[in-house]
Design an enzyme around this catalytic site. Structure first.
Site, mmCIF file in Angstrom:
data_model
loop_
_atom_site.group_PDB
_atom_site.id
_atom_site.type_symbol
_atom_site.label_atom_id
_atom_site.label_comp_id
_atom_site.label_asym_id
_atom_site.label_seq_id
_atom_site.Cartn_x
_atom_site.Cartn_y
_atom_site.Cartn_z
ATOM 1 N N ARG A 193 0.842 -1.219 0.000
ATOM 2 C CA ARG A 193 0.000 0.000 0.000
ATOM 3 C C ARG A 193 0.872 1.264 0.000
ATOM 4 O O ARG A 193 0.567 2.243 0.672
ATOM 5 C CB ARG A 193 -0.952 0.020 1.211
ATOM 6 C CG ARG A 193 -1.841 -1.178 1.308
ATOM 7 C CD ARG A 193 -2.781 -1.338 0.129
ATOM 8 N NE ARG A 193 -3.425 -2.623 0.200
ATOM 9 C CZ ARG A 193 -2.975 -3.714 -0.442
ATOM 10 N NH1 ARG A 193 -1.913 -3.656 -1.242
ATOM 11 N NH2 ARG A 193 -3.591 -4.858 -0.315
ATOM 12 N N SER A 241 -10.251 -0.947 4.059
ATOM 13 C CA SER A 241 -9.448 -1.144 5.274
ATOM 14 C C SER A 241 -8.940 0.195 5.805
ATOM 15 O O SER A 241 -8.275 0.936 5.092
ATOM 16 C CB SER A 241 -8.243 -2.041 4.968
ATOM 17 O OG SER A 241 -8.707 -3.328 4.630
ATOM 18 N N GLU A 311 -4.201 3.178 6.711
ATOM 19 C CA GLU A 311 -4.193 2.972 5.259
ATOM 20 C C GLU A 311 -5.061 4.049 4.597
ATOM 21 O O GLU A 311 -4.727 4.567 3.542
ATOM 22 C CB GLU A 311 -4.720 1.572 4.926
ATOM 23 C CG GLU A 311 -4.689 1.266 3.439
ATOM 24 C CD GLU A 311 -4.983 -0.195 3.136
ATOM 25 O OE1 GLU A 311 -4.501 -1.082 3.884
ATOM 26 O OE2 GLU A 311 -5.706 -0.453 2.160
HETATM 27 C C1 LIG Z 1 -15.443 -1.359 -0.213
HETATM 28 C C2 LIG Z 1 -13.988 -1.041 -0.408
HETATM 29 C C3 LIG Z 1 -13.082 -2.072 -0.573
HETATM 30 C C4 LIG Z 1 -11.718 -1.795 -0.746
HETATM 31 N N1 LIG Z 1 -10.857 -2.836 -0.911
HETATM 32 C C5 LIG Z 1 -9.543 -2.583 -1.133
HETATM 33 C C6 LIG Z 1 -8.623 -3.655 -1.357
HETATM 34 O O1 LIG Z 1 -8.974 -4.832 -1.374
HETATM 35 N N2 LIG Z 1 -7.328 -3.345 -1.575
HETATM 36 C C7 LIG Z 1 -6.887 -2.058 -1.581
HETATM 37 O O2 LIG Z 1 -5.683 -1.849 -1.807
HETATM 38 N N3 LIG Z 1 -7.725 -1.024 -1.355
HETATM 39 C C8 LIG Z 1 -9.035 -1.250 -1.138
HETATM 40 N N4 LIG Z 1 -9.900 -0.203 -0.930
HETATM 41 C C9 LIG Z 1 -9.361 1.185 -0.846
HETATM 42 C C10 LIG Z 1 -9.324 1.954 -2.179
HETATM 43 O O3 LIG Z 1 -10.287 1.464 -3.100
HETATM 44 C C11 LIG Z 1 -7.915 1.897 -2.804
HETATM 45 O O4 LIG Z 1 -6.958 2.500 -1.949
HETATM 46 C C12 LIG Z 1 -7.867 2.607 -4.157
HETATM 47 O O5 LIG Z 1 -6.610 2.393 -4.741
HETATM 48 C C13 LIG Z 1 -8.109 4.111 -4.058
HETATM 49 O O6 LIG Z 1 -8.334 4.588 -5.372
HETATM 50 P P1 LIG Z 1 -9.145 5.939 -5.613
HETATM 51 O O7 LIG Z 1 -9.106 6.220 -7.058
HETATM 52 O O8 LIG Z 1 -10.483 5.863 -4.980
HETATM 53 O O9 LIG Z 1 -8.223 6.980 -4.858
HETATM 54 P P2 LIG Z 1 -8.686 8.084 -3.802
HETATM 55 O O10 LIG Z 1 -9.265 7.438 -2.603
HETATM 56 O O11 LIG Z 1 -9.478 9.118 -4.482
HETATM 57 O O12 LIG Z 1 -7.242 8.664 -3.416
HETATM 58 C C14 LIG Z 1 -6.300 7.848 -2.724
HETATM 59 C C15 LIG Z 1 -4.926 8.476 -2.901
HETATM 60 O O13 LIG Z 1 -4.551 8.382 -4.274
HETATM 61 C C16 LIG Z 1 -4.352 9.683 -4.807
HETATM 62 N N5 LIG Z 1 -4.822 9.658 -6.199
HETATM 63 C C17 LIG Z 1 -6.065 9.384 -6.671
HETATM 64 N N6 LIG Z 1 -6.075 9.417 -8.014
HETATM 65 C C18 LIG Z 1 -4.807 9.717 -8.400
HETATM 66 C C19 LIG Z 1 -4.169 9.920 -9.656
HETATM 67 N N7 LIG Z 1 -4.805 9.805 -10.830
HETATM 68 N N8 LIG Z 1 -2.856 10.222 -9.666
HETATM 69 C C20 LIG Z 1 -2.158 10.346 -8.519
HETATM 70 N N9 LIG Z 1 -2.707 10.175 -7.292
HETATM 71 C C21 LIG Z 1 -4.014 9.870 -7.250
HETATM 72 C C22 LIG Z 1 -5.125 10.616 -3.913
HETATM 73 O O14 LIG Z 1 -4.635 11.929 -3.974
HETATM 74 C C23 LIG Z 1 -4.909 9.957 -2.565
HETATM 75 O O15 LIG Z 1 -3.646 10.265 -2.041
HETATM 76 C C24 LIG Z 1 -11.263 -0.448 -0.749
HETATM 77 C C25 LIG Z 1 -12.185 0.587 -0.593
HETATM 78 C C26 LIG Z 1 -13.537 0.307 -0.427
HETATM 79 C C27 LIG Z 1 -14.513 1.443 -0.293
#
Ligand SMILES: Cc1cc2nc3c(=O)[nH]c(=O)nc-3n(C[C@H](O)[C@H](O)[C@H](O)COP(=O)(O)OP(=O)(O)OC[C@H]3O[C@@H](n4cnc5c(N)ncnc54)[C@H](O)[C@@H]3O)c2cc1C
Length: 325
Positions: A193, A241, A311
């Site tokens: 992560r 998480s 996380e």
């Molecule tokens: C129901 C549920 C289940 C989940 N299961 C998992 C799992 O199994 N494994 C896991 O790893 N995570 C899981 N997550 C967490 C989440 O989905 C991940 O961390 C995912 O990678 C976040 O992506 P996001 O686009 O929503 O980023 P955001 O939440 O919008 O942002 C997260 C970070 O990434 C940055 N960011 C976003 N987009 C970009 C971009 N284009 N360029 C640079 N930085 C960027 C943001 O600034 C921030 O620092 C889960 C979440 C939920 C709600």
């Protein structure tokens, strides 16, 4: 945030930016306050404009993907938040190749399903992660025994605090977005992560090396991941998480063993279904979620001597180590 900074940035962004836009609806927690300035559905020109605004003002930026790992404070984010638009949600595969390039704004579940339909194996796990490609790279998202690092070959980064395309390091070539640089996965310091992608670096695209395989098998694996998620994880407003798993243990197991499954703090509560997922009532408060995080962390530390690390990313909280994205 210094009002001057915001005004300087606003002057550069002009009509393109909106002011005081609530970020809660852009996150899966669904709570939290506004961004001082907001650029929605950015294309390449908007990224260039945002870069000029940052250069002129020094305003902090927050890149929002699906907000599936973000908790934004009730006070909001005193900077410039932006989301990526359709220009960054394409998926491309050269005929006969097992390399797939995806835009940073593309949803990970869509990428998982599309690559499976092409008979390409390796991203099936990502159907369970409701984020974007860009957020996935930044977080090195993972699950079901895999992660982004397992198949990522390179990413294209556009630095909002950068000076322009410039000469770059030898391996960095200009990508399809002017001013973005190509960075090999090996240089992204991908760990559990974790990546070296910084708060001002927008992942505009990423390339994955997949393995040709059987479409039906890939789709069956996708269905199994979806079923597992439905059985083991709660619905409702949460961001997956909350804490990273400590080495050799699971944060959920520790929270449960500390007697905190289902524990409530005002509008926020530990999920009765999965103790490392926190939920918040509709119309609830991000500050309640933050307080619950602290309470759980302290209780687990007092009981087991293990300090859980977050996380989820905290945005706009005063003591937040990751404020600013
Ligand atoms: C129901 C549920 C289940 C989940 N299961 C998992 C799992 O199994 N494994 C896991 O790893 N995570 C899981 N997550 C967490 C989440 O989905 C991940 O961390 C995912 O990678 C976040 O992506 P996001 O686009 O929503 O980023 P955001 O939440 O919008 O942002 C997260 C970070 O990434 C940055 N960011 C976003 N987009 C970009 C971009 N284009 N360029 C640079 N930085 C960027 C943001 O600034 C921030 O620092 C889960 C979440 C939920 C709600």
């Amino acid at each position: 945030m210094n009002g001057d900074v915001i005004e300087k940035a606003a002057a550069v962004l002009g009509d393109r930016a909106r002011r005081d836009v609530p970020l809660g609806p852009l996150t899966t927690y669904g709570v939290g306050g506004p961004a001082a300035l907001f650029l929605e559905h950015c294309g390449p020109d908007d990224l260039m404009l945002a870069r000029q605004a940052v250069a002129a003002s020094g305003i902090p930026v927050l890149i929002v993907g699906r907000g599936s790992n973000l908790l934004v404070a009730d006070a909001g984010f005193g900077g410039l938040a932006l989301t990526l638009g359709d220009d960054f949600s394409a998926i491309h595969r050269d005929e006969g190749e097992s390399l797939v390039r995806a835009g940073g704004g593309l949803s990970l579940p869509v990428l998982a399903r599309r690559t499976a339909a092409l008979g390409l194996r390796g991203l099936e796990w990502a159907v369970g992660v409701p984020g974007t490609v860009g957020g996935g790279v930044r977080m090195n998202a993972g699950g079901h025994g895999s992660d982004i690092a397992a198949t990522l070959t390179r990413a294209w980064l556009f630095d909002l605090a950068g000076a322009g395309p410039g000469p770059g390091r030898p391996h960095e070539r200009e990508a399809h977005t002017e001013g973005a640089v190509e960075v090999p996965a090996a240089d992204l310091d991908l760990g559990y992560r974790h990546s070296s992608v910084g708060p001002t670096q927008v992942v505009v695209a990423a390339e994955f090396a997949l393995v040709p395989g059987d479409r039906a098998e890939a789709e069956a694996e996708i269905a199994a991941v979806v079923t597992w998620r439905r059985e083991h994880q709660p619905g409702g407003s949460n961001a997956g998480s909350v804490f990273a798993n400590p080495p050799g243990d699971s944060a959920g197991r520790l929270i449960e063993a500390a007697g905190l499954r289902g524990h409530r703090r005002a509008s926020a509560f530990v999920s009765p279904k999965h103790a490392n997922f926190f939920q918040v009532d509709p119309g609830g408060s991000a500050d309640d979620v933050r307080a619950l995080m602290e309470e759980v962390r302290t209780t687990v530390e007092n009981r087991f001597g293990i300090v859980l690390t977050l996380e989820n990313r905290l945005i706009g909280f005063e003591s937040s180590p990751s404020s600013g994205g």
